[in-house]
Design a protein around this motif. Structure first.
Motif, PDB file in Angstrom:
ATOM      1  N   ALA A  88     104.664 -28.164  64.474  1.00 48.00           N
ATOM      2  CA  ALA A  88     104.513 -29.053  65.622  1.00 48.00           C
ATOM      3  C   ALA A  88     105.535 -30.182  65.568  1.00 48.00           C
ATOM      4  CB  ALA A  88     103.091 -29.626  65.666  1.00 48.00           C
ATOM      5  N   LEU A  91     109.002 -28.918  66.499  1.00 44.09           N
ATOM      6  CA  LEU A  91     109.074 -28.698  67.949  1.00 44.09           C
ATOM      7  C   LEU A  91     109.189 -30.025  68.675  1.00 44.09           C
ATOM      8  CD1 LEU A  91     108.934 -26.896  70.429  1.00 44.09           C
ATOM      9  CD2 LEU A  91     106.437 -26.962  70.279  1.00 44.09           C
ATOM     10  N   GLU A  94     112.750 -31.293  68.755  1.00 48.45           N
ATOM     11  CA  GLU A  94     113.628 -30.637  69.726  1.00 48.45           C
ATOM     12  C   GLU A  94     113.278 -31.039  71.157  1.00 48.45           C
ATOM     13  OE1 GLU A  94     116.180 -29.154  68.644  1.00 48.45           O
ATOM     14  OE2 GLU A  94     115.476 -29.343  66.566  1.00 48.45           O
ATOM     15  N   LEU A  95     111.986 -31.143  71.433  1.00 45.87           N
ATOM     16  CA  LEU A  95     111.591 -31.499  72.798  1.00 45.87           C
ATOM     17  C   LEU A  95     111.992 -32.924  73.138  1.00 45.87           C
ATOM     18  CD1 LEU A  95     108.127 -29.860  73.464  1.00 45.87           C
ATOM     19  CD2 LEU A  95     110.414 -29.103  74.037  1.00 45.87           C
ATOM     20  N   LEU A  98     115.256 -33.051  74.585  1.00 43.79           N
ATOM     21  CA  LEU A  98     115.328 -32.562  75.969  1.00 43.79           C
ATOM     22  C   LEU A  98     115.046 -33.650  76.996  1.00 43.79           C
ATOM     23  CD1 LEU A  98     113.643 -29.040  75.818  1.00 43.79           C
ATOM     24  CD2 LEU A  98     116.068 -29.603  76.040  1.00 43.79           C
ATOM     25  N   ASN A 151     110.055 -35.104  84.009  1.00 39.36           N
ATOM     26  CA  ASN A 151     109.614 -33.711  83.915  1.00 39.36           C
ATOM     27  C   ASN A 151     108.170 -33.681  83.405  1.00 39.36           C
ATOM     28  OD1 ASN A 151     109.196 -30.985  82.755  1.00 39.36           O
ATOM     29  ND2 ASN A 151     111.312 -30.685  83.413  1.00 39.36           N
ATOM     30  N   GLU A 152     107.256 -33.438  84.334  1.00 40.39           N
ATOM     31  CA  GLU A 152     105.831 -33.580  84.009  1.00 40.39           C
ATOM     32  C   GLU A 152     105.372 -32.602  82.924  1.00 40.39           C
ATOM     33  OE1 GLU A 152     102.549 -35.554  83.817  1.00 40.39           O
ATOM     34  OE2 GLU A 152     104.266 -36.149  85.048  1.00 40.39           O
ATOM     35  N   PRO A 153     105.736 -31.326  82.985  1.00 42.25           N
ATOM     36  CA  PRO A 153     105.327 -30.434  81.892  1.00 42.25           C
ATOM     37  C   PRO A 153     105.863 -30.908  80.544  1.00 42.25           C
ATOM     38  CG  PRO A 153     106.089 -29.167  83.769  1.00 42.25           C
ATOM     39  CD  PRO A 153     106.408 -30.583  84.079  1.00 42.25           C
ATOM     40  N   LEU A 154     107.088 -31.360  80.508  1.00 39.25           N
ATOM     41  CA  LEU A 154     107.661 -31.865  79.262  1.00 39.25           C
ATOM     42  C   LEU A 154     106.889 -33.081  78.771  1.00 39.25           C
ATOM     43  CD1 LEU A 154     109.821 -31.933  77.070  1.00 39.25           C
ATOM     44  CD2 LEU A 154     111.311 -33.172  78.657  1.00 39.25           C
ATOM     45  N   GLN A 156     103.780 -33.785  79.304  1.00 39.56           N
ATOM     46  CA  GLN A 156     102.470 -33.373  78.797  1.00 39.56           C
ATOM     47  C   GLN A 156     102.569 -32.776  77.394  1.00 39.56           C
ATOM     48  OE1 GLN A 156     100.698 -30.773  81.700  1.00 39.56           O
ATOM     49  NE2 GLN A 156     100.639 -32.351  83.283  1.00 39.56           N
ATOM     50  N   VAL A 157     103.544 -31.916  77.191  1.00 42.83           N
ATOM     51  CA  VAL A 157     103.683 -31.282  75.885  1.00 42.83           C
ATOM     52  C   VAL A 157     104.041 -32.312  74.821  1.00 42.83           C
ATOM     53  CG1 VAL A 157     104.957 -29.574  74.561  1.00 42.83           C
ATOM     54  CG2 VAL A 157     104.360 -29.099  76.936  1.00 42.83           C
TER      55      VAL A 157
ATOM     56  N   GLN B  87     110.260 -27.807  87.515  1.00 42.20           N
ATOM     57  CA  GLN B  87     110.318 -28.498  86.224  1.00 42.20           C
ATOM     58  C   GLN B  87     109.785 -27.605  85.110  1.00 42.20           C
ATOM     59  OE1 GLN B  87     108.125 -32.112  86.940  1.00 42.20           O
ATOM     60  NE2 GLN B  87     109.957 -33.210  87.613  1.00 42.20           N
ATOM     61  N   LEU B  91     111.966 -26.222  81.913  1.00 42.26           N
ATOM     62  CA  LEU B  91     111.495 -26.443  80.546  1.00 42.26           C
ATOM     63  C   LEU B  91     111.347 -25.118  79.809  1.00 42.26           C
ATOM     64  CD1 LEU B  91     110.436 -28.217  78.276  1.00 42.26           C
ATOM     65  CD2 LEU B  91     108.169 -28.142  79.362  1.00 42.26           C
ATOM     66  N   LEU B  98     114.813 -22.122  72.071  1.00 45.71           N
ATOM     67  CA  LEU B  98     114.370 -22.607  70.764  1.00 45.71           C
ATOM     68  C   LEU B  98     113.732 -21.516  69.905  1.00 45.71           C
ATOM     69  CD1 LEU B  98     112.840 -26.121  71.541  1.00 45.71           C
ATOM     70  CD2 LEU B  98     115.000 -25.580  70.416  1.00 45.71           C
ATOM     71  N   LEU B 102     113.661 -22.020  65.869  1.00 46.68           N
ATOM     72  CA  LEU B 102     112.425 -22.545  65.290  1.00 46.68           C
ATOM     73  C   LEU B 102     111.579 -21.387  64.758  1.00 46.68           C
ATOM     74  CD1 LEU B 102     112.889 -25.427  65.756  1.00 46.68           C
ATOM     75  CD2 LEU B 102     111.109 -25.491  67.508  1.00 46.68           C
ATOM     76  N   ASN B 151     106.520 -20.005  65.231  1.00 47.47           N
ATOM     77  CA  ASN B 151     106.135 -21.391  65.485  1.00 47.47           C
ATOM     78  C   ASN B 151     104.979 -21.415  66.503  1.00 47.47           C
ATOM     79  OD1 ASN B 151     106.160 -24.101  66.749  1.00 47.47           O
ATOM     80  ND2 ASN B 151     107.852 -24.425  65.328  1.00 47.47           N
ATOM     81  N   PRO B 153     102.855 -23.737  67.791  1.00 43.08           N
ATOM     82  CA  PRO B 153     102.867 -24.630  68.962  1.00 43.08           C
ATOM     83  C   PRO B 153     103.864 -24.170  70.014  1.00 43.08           C
ATOM     84  CG  PRO B 153     102.872 -25.916  66.938  1.00 43.08           C
ATOM     85  CD  PRO B 153     103.069 -24.484  66.536  1.00 43.08           C
ATOM     86  N   VAL B 157     102.964 -23.137  73.982  1.00 41.96           N
ATOM     87  CA  VAL B 157     103.570 -23.785  75.146  1.00 41.96           C
ATOM     88  C   VAL B 157     104.306 -22.753  75.992  1.00 41.96           C
ATOM     89  CG1 VAL B 157     105.221 -25.506  75.918  1.00 41.96           C
ATOM     90  CG2 VAL B 157     103.782 -25.963  73.930  1.00 41.96           C
ATOM     91  N   LEU B 161     103.644 -21.849  79.938  1.00 41.09           N
ATOM     92  CA  LEU B 161     104.689 -21.963  80.954  1.00 41.09           C
ATOM     93  C   LEU B 161     104.962 -20.622  81.617  1.00 41.09           C
ATOM     94  CD1 LEU B 161     107.162 -24.309  79.064  1.00 41.09           C
ATOM     95  CD2 LEU B 161     105.779 -24.899  81.061  1.00 41.09           C
TER      96      LEU B 161
END
Lengths: 231, 231
Positions: A88, A91, A94-95, A98, A151-154, A156-157, B87, B91, B98, B102, B151, B153, B157, B161
């Motif tokens: 986690a 990840l 990396e996120l 973004l 970016n709403e999904p981003l 949230q994650v 979005q 994502l 990744l 990852l 990975n 997580p 995700v 998505l």
DNA sequence: TAGGATTTGTGCGTATGTATT
DNA sequence: TAATACATACGCACAAATCCT
């Protein structure tokens, strides 16, 4: 008896969100340390509701990995194990990068004032900070900087991953296994670097700075684990 | 009386997962088109349970953005709107990349045999494929290729998505707004490219190939939208 | 081994909110 | 505007599972 839950104008979803945020805060600030049993009935009583809405909140916390419910046993706060959370954490690194490329948002004056206030709070940490107050500040900073991407999904994650991994630091800090002065100084330095990058309008740089610090923070936690193993 | 739900050896969480997967499948295969109202009572009756477990499944689907529950109105399947999902799609493109860095996993012989079977299915699509059967194949391919990263997580995700965005394609395909022969050929070509990259042991290349195709697929959907606007 | 205490899971009646007539 | 229909949200009683004595 809790705040922000019994307001009359609140809709069902608002109450759910408020309860979820309160419990998540308690778990991540170690008011409920790992292993704590959360009673549906006790929580329902505390917040003046019944088990049904509480169960929905607990179910969501379970999906997020903060608690685990077992039939006939109870709902227990999960352990913050660095080995399990390593994926986690990576990840999250990396996120975070973004956020600089996926729908970055250049903030306005209100944001800069807010950021300056956070930096001031960070400066006071070096004097009167505790691991807990520092974590509270870190959470506020996280929520603030999250607004740099739309970016709403981003978002949230990232929020999910943040609260999944944040307990690791606090557990170590309370056990005095981290150099708190170091952590304070590094954090303040990060905020200042972010401020500089923001002023130059380089949102990608802001993301890279955050990414670097999250990565380094994790490495400090890892080296601590290795020392503990060899001891 | 659905399958895989009434097995005796199943635990509570298994049943929940099974019900969730069934409903998600029905939504994403448009058995429940956008706007469909899902009745708690009817679903409970169909699966031989009560409203309570169904409500939990629907709550999870709501968090995933596939349905929306409104007090006093009902639980409605959400619309698959490309503007709102842009979005999420972008994502997904980045997260797919990744998977090559990852915790990549080099698969064994079983995987290669499985992949070959999928390619064979894809070849038949060009002859007897329907938008629906093609989507079913695409879902199987997705689940298979997801095993190329360990990975957890990231896997979760990506799965979220994928099912959030997949309906976009099927909606367009059913309305005959896509060149199905093109889509079939491109897909088969992608699978073959992945197979080649896998044989050379380059998991990063596999991820980049997937990333490229997801991005191109989205652009085809976008250009379709633009044509619709100008018409 | 058995039984009781405790906890989460289930089932269903009721309350509350919404839309339509 | 009021009444009716119908959906989700809530609360509680009970079932099922686990643990400890």
């Amino acid at each position: 008896m809790a705040d922000g839950v019994s307001d009359p104008g609140m809709t069902v979803k608002d109450r759910h969100a408020a309860l979820h945020e309160i419990l998540r805060q308690r778990i991540c600030l170690l008011d409920y340390p790992p292993g704590t049993q959360l009673s549906e009935i006790a929580l329902a009583k505390e917040f003046g509701t019944s088990r049904t809405p509480m169960r929905r909140v607990l179910a969501r916390l379970e999906e997020e990995g903060l608690v685990q419910s077992v039939h006939g046993v109870g709902t227990i706060v999960t352990d913050a194990d660095i080995t399990e959370l390593e994926q986690a954490y990576r990840l999250r690194v990396e996120l975070t990068a973004l956020t600089g490329t996926l729908d970055p948002v250049m903030p306005g004056d209100v944001f800069f004032n807010h950021l300056q206030a956070l930096i001031d709070r960070a400066s006071e940490m070096a004097v009167s900070g505790t691991p807990r107050s520092f974590t509270e500040l870190d959470m506020d900073v996280f929520q603030t900087l999250l607004d740099l991407t739309a970016n709403e999904p981003l978002r949230q994650v990232l929020e999910r991953l943040y609260y999944q991994t944040k307990r690791l630091w606090l557990v170590r800090a309370i056990k005095a296994e981290l150099d708190l002065q170091d952590e304070y100084n590094i954090f303040r330095h990060e905020l200042e670097a972010i401020q500089i990058a923001l002023r130059s309008g380089d949102l990608s740089a802001v993301a890279q700075i955050q990414r670097a610090h999250i990565s380094m923070s994790f490495n400090r936690l890892l080296s601590q684990r290795d020392e503990g193993q060899s001891a």
